[in-house]
Design a protein around this motif. Structure first.
Motif, short mmCIF file in Angstrom:
data_model
loop_
_atom_site.label_atom_id
_atom_site.label_comp_id
_atom_site.label_asym_id
_atom_site.label_seq_id
_atom_site.Cartn_x
_atom_site.Cartn_y
_atom_site.Cartn_z
N ARG A 161 0.82 -1.22 0.00
CA ARG A 161 0.00 0.00 0.00
C ARG A 161 0.85 1.27 0.00
NH1 ARG A 161 -3.16 -3.57 3.13
NH2 ARG A 161 -2.24 -2.92 5.10
N GLY A 233 -2.98 -0.09 -4.92
CA GLY A 233 -2.70 -0.41 -3.53
C GLY A 233 -3.74 -1.31 -2.89
N HIS A 234 -4.39 -2.11 -3.68
CA HIS A 234 -5.49 -2.96 -3.20
C HIS A 234 -5.01 -4.41 -3.06
CE1 HIS A 234 -9.54 -4.55 -2.76
NE2 HIS A 234 -9.29 -5.41 -3.71
#
Length: 245
Positions: A161, A233-234
């Motif tokens: 992330r 960022g998942h």
């Protein structure tokens, strides 16, 4: 032709990812610690003979440097990367009883080596580059008797992330996939010790079965593709509902 790197590409999710990227028209670079496994895979899948394979243990700094120096000298840049390499967990057992060297080995291979790969991959990428880290549902929940593995995957989640935010303005997308129980050679080895393990574990999963490696690679392929262009960022969880149970 675009270039893709898949670490740990000789079996399981890594091998399935390599095959998928070949089918999608990429020049694939991959590595593993065991060349015999790779040679066996090549006999089963002749298309693997076009892959640029190196015998590399990414937990060794000199090996890791050799991998990325090779990519830079032969291809100049990377378009895609999948950080998949993850050996059998060395630090199983009650945390206070596991040997310190085994705890460190798990941290090194499941976090520190991944972090160094990520660092080098970003340097080789331009706008449009995409990276997927193969995490685990154990990076999203506590994992008794594999605490350091869980800690390493939690760290990888945080790194994914943070680095995703650092690099999105440069046009490089970074995400992760968190597989649940997936039927790979590692589980096949455990089945030799416990013939009932597949059924026992399947009973705990809401979907009542293990994932096939191809189902995890479907998620990886999506995150690598333009179809996920707005995903940053998942962590895409692919676990048959296990983390909900």
């Amino acid at each position: 032709m675009k270039t893709a790197l898949v670490t740990g590409g000789s079996k399981g999710i890594g091998l399935e990812t390599v095959l998928r990227l070949i089918n999608n028209g990429y020049k694939v670079v991959t590595c593993s610690r065991n060349i015999a496994l790779w040679q066996s895979a090549c006999l089963t899948y002749p298309e693997l003979n076009d892959v640029d394979y190196l015998t590399i243990d990414i937990s060794k700094q000199s090996n890791l440097n050799r991998l990325f120096d090779h990519i830079e000298s032969h291809y100049k840049s990377l378009d895609l990367a999948v950080n998949n390499a993850s050996p059998a967990i060395a630090s199983r057992g009650s945390f206070d009883q596991v040997a310190i060297e085994d705890l460190k080995a798990t941290l090194d291979v499941d976090f520190w080596s991944q972090a160094l790969c990520l660092k080098r991959e970003i340097r080789l990428m331009k706008t449009g580059g995409v990276i997927v880290n193969v995490s685990s549902i154990n990076g999203l929940r506590p994992t008794p008797n594999a605490a350091m593995y869980s800690a390493a995957k939690h760290a990888l989640e945080g790194l994914t992330r943070s680095v995703a935010l650092e690099n999105i303005e440069r046009g490089i997308r970074i995400n992760a996939v968190a597989p649940g129980v997936t039927w790979t050679p590692r589980w096949e080895e455990r089945q030799q010790e416990d013939p009932q393990i597949r059924q026992t574990v399947s009973d705990v999963v809401p979907c009542k079965r293990f994932a096939n490696p191809s189902e995890i690679v479907d998620a990886i392929e999506f995150l690598l593709s333009p179809k996920s262009s707005y995903v940053v960022g998942h962590t895409l969880v692919v676990d048959g509902g296990l983390t909900l149970a």
